[in-house]
Scaffold this active site. Structure first.
Site, short mmCIF file in Angstrom:
data_model
loop_
_atom_site.label_atom_id
_atom_site.label_comp_id
_atom_site.label_asym_id
_atom_site.label_seq_id
_atom_site.Cartn_x
_atom_site.Cartn_y
_atom_site.Cartn_z
N ARG A 70 -1.61 59.48 -50.30
CA ARG A 70 -0.56 60.46 -50.01
C ARG A 70 0.56 60.43 -51.04
O ARG A 70 1.23 61.43 -51.28
CB ARG A 70 -0.05 60.30 -48.58
CG ARG A 70 -1.11 60.76 -47.56
CD ARG A 70 -0.73 60.43 -46.13
NE ARG A 70 -0.71 59.01 -45.86
CZ ARG A 70 -1.78 58.28 -45.53
NH1 ARG A 70 -2.96 58.85 -45.43
NH2 ARG A 70 -1.67 57.00 -45.29
N GLU A 107 -2.61 43.47 -43.73
CA GLU A 107 -2.64 42.80 -42.43
C GLU A 107 -3.93 42.02 -42.24
O GLU A 107 -3.95 40.99 -41.59
CB GLU A 107 -2.55 43.84 -41.31
CG GLU A 107 -1.22 44.54 -41.21
CD GLU A 107 -1.24 45.61 -40.14
OE1 GLU A 107 -1.85 45.38 -39.08
OE2 GLU A 107 -0.66 46.67 -40.37
#
Length: 187
Positions: A70, A107
């Site tokens: 993006r 993560e």
């Protein structure tokens, strides 16, 4: 600009309303902030781009670096508005020429990103852009990567900040000002 800045008033409300929230994506407990709805709204997209470039109107910006994916959309629009070049910061193995690579934490493990070694000339003034700053790992790696090839990273800009995750703090700790338009609670 040393602190995260944010819009207020009706423009902020319109932009926030243009962002879709998807609960429990990509995993339970996460509220995913999807800017594709903002990108699809011509007025909201234009307003977001205008607000992201406003602090640098009239300044000499050589390049805008956008983080995949993006950040490419936003970065191209910002580069156009600032009469600057565009530098794609891509996932490992996607660029065809001589690259510089850096590993960064996610993560769930490690990933790598890269830029072309010749994407920036030493001392060029660069703004980094992506849609959202969360934990800051990707943006932190991008700043380090850009600096490795000689960029003077003037700022990192994002539509959305998730302040609870303190990612913007990581970028400011590198001496890079952060400019965001909106903040959302949660992850």
């Amino acid at each position: 600009m040393t602190a995260t800045t944010e819009l207020s008033g009706s423009t902020a409300r319109i932009l926030k309303d243009a962002i879709r929230t998807i609960p429990d994506y990509p995993k339970p407990g996460v509220a995913f902030r999807d800017i594709t709805t903002l990108l699809g709204d011509a007025w909201a997209f234009r307003r977001a781009v205008d607000e992201l470039v406003q602090p640098w109107a009239g300044a000499k910006i050589d390049k805008v670096a956008g983080i995949e994916a993006r950040g490419f959309i936003l970065g191209g629009a910002l580069a156009h508005q600032l009469s600057a070049g565009f530098v794609p910061v891509r996932k490992k193995g996607k660029l065809p020429h001589d690259t510089v690579r850096i590993a960064y934490s996610l993560e769930y493990g490690l990933d790598e990103m890269e830029v072309h070694r010749d994407a920036v000339k030493p001392g060029e003034r660069v703004i980094l852009v992506d849609d959202l700053i969360a934990t800051g790992g990707t943006a932190e790696a991008a700043v380090k990567l850009l600096r490795e090839i000689g960029a003077d990273v003037l700022a990192a800009v994002f539509i959305i900040d998730l302040p609870e995750l303190k990612g913007a703090d990581k970028i400011r700790a590198l001496g890079v000002p952060v400019h965001t338009l909106l903040s959302f609670d949660g992850h």
